[in-house]
Design a protein around this motif. Structure first.
Motif, PDB file in Angstrom:
ATOM      1  N   TRP A  49       0.838  -1.200   0.000  1.00 14.62           N
ATOM      2  CA  TRP A  49       0.000   0.000   0.000  1.00 14.62           C
ATOM      3  C   TRP A  49       0.878   1.257   0.000  1.00 14.62           C
ATOM      4  N   LEU A  52       2.437   1.822  -3.371  1.00 15.48           N
ATOM      5  CA  LEU A  52       1.455   2.363  -4.312  1.00 15.48           C
ATOM      6  C   LEU A  52       1.142   3.824  -4.001  1.00 15.48           C
ATOM      7  N   GLU A  53       1.097   4.145  -2.728  1.00  4.10           N
ATOM      8  CA  GLU A  53       0.856   5.522  -2.307  1.00  4.10           C
ATOM      9  C   GLU A  53       1.956   6.438  -2.845  1.00  4.10           C
ATOM     10  N   HIS A  56       1.745   6.596  -6.939  1.00  2.00           N
ATOM     11  CA  HIS A  56       0.656   7.386  -7.519  1.00  2.00           C
ATOM     12  C   HIS A  56       0.658   8.830  -7.040  1.00  2.00           C
ATOM     13  N   ARG A  74      -4.494   4.143  -6.909  1.00  2.00           N
ATOM     14  CA  ARG A  74      -3.885   3.422  -5.787  1.00  2.00           C
ATOM     15  C   ARG A  74      -4.824   2.334  -5.279  1.00  2.00           C
TER      16      ARG A  74
END
Length: 84
Positions: A49, A52-53, A56, A74
């Motif tokens: 996570w 991805l944070e 993006h 995300r």
């Protein structure tokens, strides 16, 4: 309309426990989604996570995505490996 004279940024979780909120939110979402997402490793999924944070949000800062778009990307990328 009165404009603010000061804006505070909490970059170290002093005013708001952002990291804890993210951990609790990601875990709750995974549990609510059921298997196989709920069965995945907590630490690995939280790390994914965060990756991805960063990815993006970086795209947002570069002007590639609007703010809400980076959030949607995300979230979609997070559940995509699980077919959700």
């Amino acid at each position: 309309m009165t404009l603010p004279t000061v804006v505070l940024f909490d970059l170290d979780d002093t005013l708001f426990a952002h990291q804890r909120a993210v951990r609790l939110g990601v875990t709750a979402h995974r549990r609510a989604s059921g298997a196989p997402l709920a069965d995945a490793d907590d630490d690995a999924e939280l790390a994914r996570w965060h990756a991805l944070e960063e990815h993006h949000y970086g795209r947002y800062l570069a002007g590639e995505l609007a703010y809400l778009e980076q959030r949607r990307h995300r979230a979609r990328d997070f559940v995509e490996p699980y077919g959700l």
